[in-house]
Design a protein around this motif. Structure first.
Motif, PDB file in Angstrom:
ATOM      1  N   GLY A  39       0.514  -1.459  -0.036  1.00  0.00           N
ATOM      2  CA  GLY A  39       0.182   0.013   0.381  1.00  0.00           C
ATOM      3  C   GLY A  39       1.349   1.540  -0.136  1.00  0.00           C
ATOM      4  O   GLY A  39       2.331   1.496  -0.006  1.00  0.00           O
TER       5      GLY A  39
ATOM      6  N   ARG B 139     -12.219  -4.180   0.342  1.00  0.00           N
ATOM      7  CA  ARG B 139     -11.735  -2.875   0.928  1.00  0.00           C
ATOM      8  C   ARG B 139     -12.467  -2.313   1.664  1.00  0.00           C
ATOM      9  O   ARG B 139     -13.734  -2.445   1.400  1.00  0.00           O
TER      10      ARG B 139
ATOM     11  N   LEU C 252      -0.562  -4.812  -4.379  1.00  0.00           N
ATOM     12  CA  LEU C 252      -0.779  -5.621  -3.333  1.00  0.00           C
ATOM     13  C   LEU C 252      -0.619  -6.918  -3.478  1.00  0.00           C
ATOM     14  O   LEU C 252      -0.352  -7.259  -4.286  1.00  0.00           O
TER      15      LEU C 252
ATOM     16  N   TYR D 252      -7.034  -2.164   2.592  1.00  0.00           N
ATOM     17  CA  TYR D 252      -6.882  -3.359   1.904  1.00  0.00           C
ATOM     18  C   TYR D 252      -7.023  -4.224   2.260  1.00  0.00           C
ATOM     19  O   TYR D 252      -6.055  -4.395   2.912  1.00  0.00           O
TER      20      TYR D 252
ATOM     21  N   LEU E 169      -5.237   4.227 -10.832  1.00  0.00           N
ATOM     22  CA  LEU E 169      -6.115   4.633  -9.932  1.00  0.00           C
ATOM     23  C   LEU E 169      -7.124   5.516  -9.162  1.00  0.00           C
ATOM     24  O   LEU E 169      -6.263   6.565  -9.878  1.00  0.00           O
TER      25      LEU E 169
ATOM     26  N   VAL F  93      -4.260   2.264   1.671  1.00  0.00           N
ATOM     27  CA  VAL F  93      -3.876   3.012  -0.254  1.00  0.00           C
ATOM     28  C   VAL F  93      -4.826   3.699  -0.373  1.00  0.00           C
ATOM     29  O   VAL F  93      -6.018   4.390  -0.128  1.00  0.00           O
TER      30      VAL F  93
ATOM     31  N   THR G 103      -9.522   5.263  -2.924  1.00  0.00           N
ATOM     32  CA  THR G 103      -8.718   4.952  -1.826  1.00  0.00           C
ATOM     33  C   THR G 103      -9.677   4.351  -0.543  1.00  0.00           C
ATOM     34  O   THR G 103     -10.534   4.470   0.202  1.00  0.00           O
TER      35      THR G 103
ATOM     36  N   LEU H 144      -0.129   0.570  -8.727  1.00  0.00           N
ATOM     37  CA  LEU H 144      -0.051  -0.144  -6.921  1.00  0.00           C
ATOM     38  C   LEU H 144      -0.358  -0.987  -7.746  1.00  0.00           C
ATOM     39  O   LEU H 144      -1.030  -2.341  -8.020  1.00  0.00           O
TER      40      LEU H 144
END
Length: 114
Positions: free
Chosen positions: A9, A38, A20, A93, A85, A110, A90, A18
């Motif tokens: 994150g 999330r 994960l 997660y 993104l 995130v 946001t 990103l």
């Protein structure tokens, strides 16, 4: 019981990416499926993506075409590649393992900011 450790994150600007990761250890032989959820502030936890042992995947409509879930069974690791993104991505997660004793990771933040 399985233990889950998430990583990857961070802070990213809109349009960024990103990845994960979620490493599973312990009792992993009876995992049926793995997933990412999330939870944004003030909202309920929601399913982002799921992958079964056979490799079938399912995505939330809001992330289709942008996120990709995958798993490396040899490493017992789950991934979520997040591209394009948006600020609405946001959230914290969480990794989730579906098995007779379901397990959650600790969560990774995130933040997508302008």
């Amino acid at each position: 019981q399985v233990q889950l450790v998430e990583s990857g994150g961070g802070l990213v600007q809109p349009g960024g990416s990103l990845r994960l990761s979620c490493a599973a250890s312990g009792r992993t032989d009876n995992i049926l499926a793995m997933a990412w959820y999330r939870q944004a502030p003030g909202k309920q936890r929601e399913l982002v993506a799921l992958i079964t042992n056979s490799g079938m995947t399912n995505y939330a409509d809001s992330v289709k075409g942008r996120f990709t879930i995958s798993r490396d069974n040899a490493k017992n690791t789950l991934y979520l590649q997040m591209n394009s993104l948006k600020p609405e991505d946001t959230a914290v997660y969480y990794c989730y393992v579906q098995q007779p004793n379901p397990a959650w990771g600790q969560g990774t933040q995130v933040t997508v900011y302008s």
